[in-house]
Design a protein around this motif. Structure first.
Motif, short mmCIF file in Angstrom:
data_model
loop_
_atom_site.label_atom_id
_atom_site.label_comp_id
_atom_site.label_asym_id
_atom_site.label_seq_id
_atom_site.Cartn_x
_atom_site.Cartn_y
_atom_site.Cartn_z
N ASN A 49 40.21 34.20 43.45
CA ASN A 49 40.83 35.50 43.75
C ASN A 49 39.80 36.52 44.22
O ASN A 49 40.06 37.71 44.24
CB ASN A 49 41.59 36.02 42.53
N SER A 50 38.61 36.06 44.59
CA SER A 50 37.55 36.94 45.06
C SER A 50 36.70 36.18 46.06
O SER A 50 36.16 35.11 45.75
CB SER A 50 36.68 37.38 43.87
N GLN A 52 33.84 37.10 47.02
CA GLN A 52 32.49 37.11 46.49
C GLN A 52 32.27 35.94 45.52
O GLN A 52 31.22 35.31 45.52
CB GLN A 52 32.20 38.44 45.75
N TYR A 71 31.28 41.75 52.92
CA TYR A 71 32.53 41.91 52.17
C TYR A 71 33.09 43.30 52.39
O TYR A 71 32.34 44.26 52.56
CB TYR A 71 32.28 41.70 50.67
N GLU A 75 37.08 44.28 45.33
CA GLU A 75 36.26 43.12 44.96
C GLU A 75 37.09 41.90 44.61
O GLU A 75 36.57 40.78 44.62
CB GLU A 75 35.34 43.48 43.81
N THR A 76 38.37 42.08 44.29
CA THR A 76 39.25 40.95 43.98
C THR A 76 40.64 41.25 44.53
O THR A 76 40.99 42.40 44.80
CB THR A 76 39.38 40.70 42.46
N ASN A 80 40.84 41.88 49.63
CA ASN A 80 39.44 41.44 49.52
C ASN A 80 39.14 40.59 50.76
O ASN A 80 39.85 39.64 51.06
CB ASN A 80 39.26 40.65 48.23
N SER A 101 48.30 37.52 46.16
CA SER A 101 47.63 37.15 44.92
C SER A 101 48.63 37.28 43.77
O SER A 101 49.09 38.37 43.47
CB SER A 101 46.42 38.08 44.70
#
Length: 177
Positions: A49-50, A52, A71, A75-76, A80, A101
């Motif tokens: 889910n991210s 990163q 990015y 962050e999520t 994102n 999500s």
């Protein structure tokens, strides 16, 4: 001269046949792989889910450690976004954005590979006893381009192994915690 005409005519017939057959091929390229992680879905979900978080288990970043990653957005979750650029032909360049999500169940992303087209990727998490089956899917519309349709036949061979590697990396990462 007759030989040259016959060769050219044969070549034209073969090309026409390949183009005609391409329209009978699937209009989508689909790849899907699954693995069972010995952890609950809430332990797996943060890793898909991210964008990163995907750095830790991505099968592609090890091919080119010099890949430039950027990015944006939160962050999520929804919005994102990852943009990447690499000179390595198996990494390339593009963007990937989380567009759906559902906590501990589903992450759907949209990919844009520039001139190479677009695709959708999904991470479907299903509870299996004390573990979670993670299914990583990929779908790309091939349109009416005959070359794309022939290439679509090879997509599973090209990407499937990478999905298996990525899922094995994810499993190892989650189960270590």
């Amino acid at each position: 001269m007759k030989l040259i005409k016959r060769v050219l005519l044969t070549l034209v017939v073969v090309i026409a046949a390949l183009v005609a057959v391409s329209y009978l091929l699937p209009g989508q390229a689909v790849v899907s792989r699954s693995i069972t992680v010995n952890a609950p879905a809430d332990a797996v979900f943060p890793h898909v889910n991210s964008m990163q978080a995907t750095e830790a288990w991505s099968p592609w970043l090890s091919r080119d450690p010099e890949t430039k990653l950027t990015y944006s957005g939160p962050e999520t979750g929804l919005g994102n976004t990852l943009s990447w650029a690499s000179d390595h032909p198996q990494v390339g360049a593009g963007t990937q954005e989380i567009v759906e999500s559902v906590e501990n169940q589903l992450v759907r992303t949209e990919l844009d590979f520039g001139p190479m087209g677009t695709a959708t990727a999904t991470f479907d998490l299903q509870t299996e006893g004390a573990g979670t089956t993670v299914t990583w899917g990929f779908r790309s519309e091939l349109g009416m381009n005959p070359i794309s349709r022939w290439m679509g036949l090879m997509m599973d061979d090209w990407v499937g192994g990478d999905y298996e590697t990525g899922l094995a990396n994810l499993k190892k990462l989650v189960e270590m915690k």
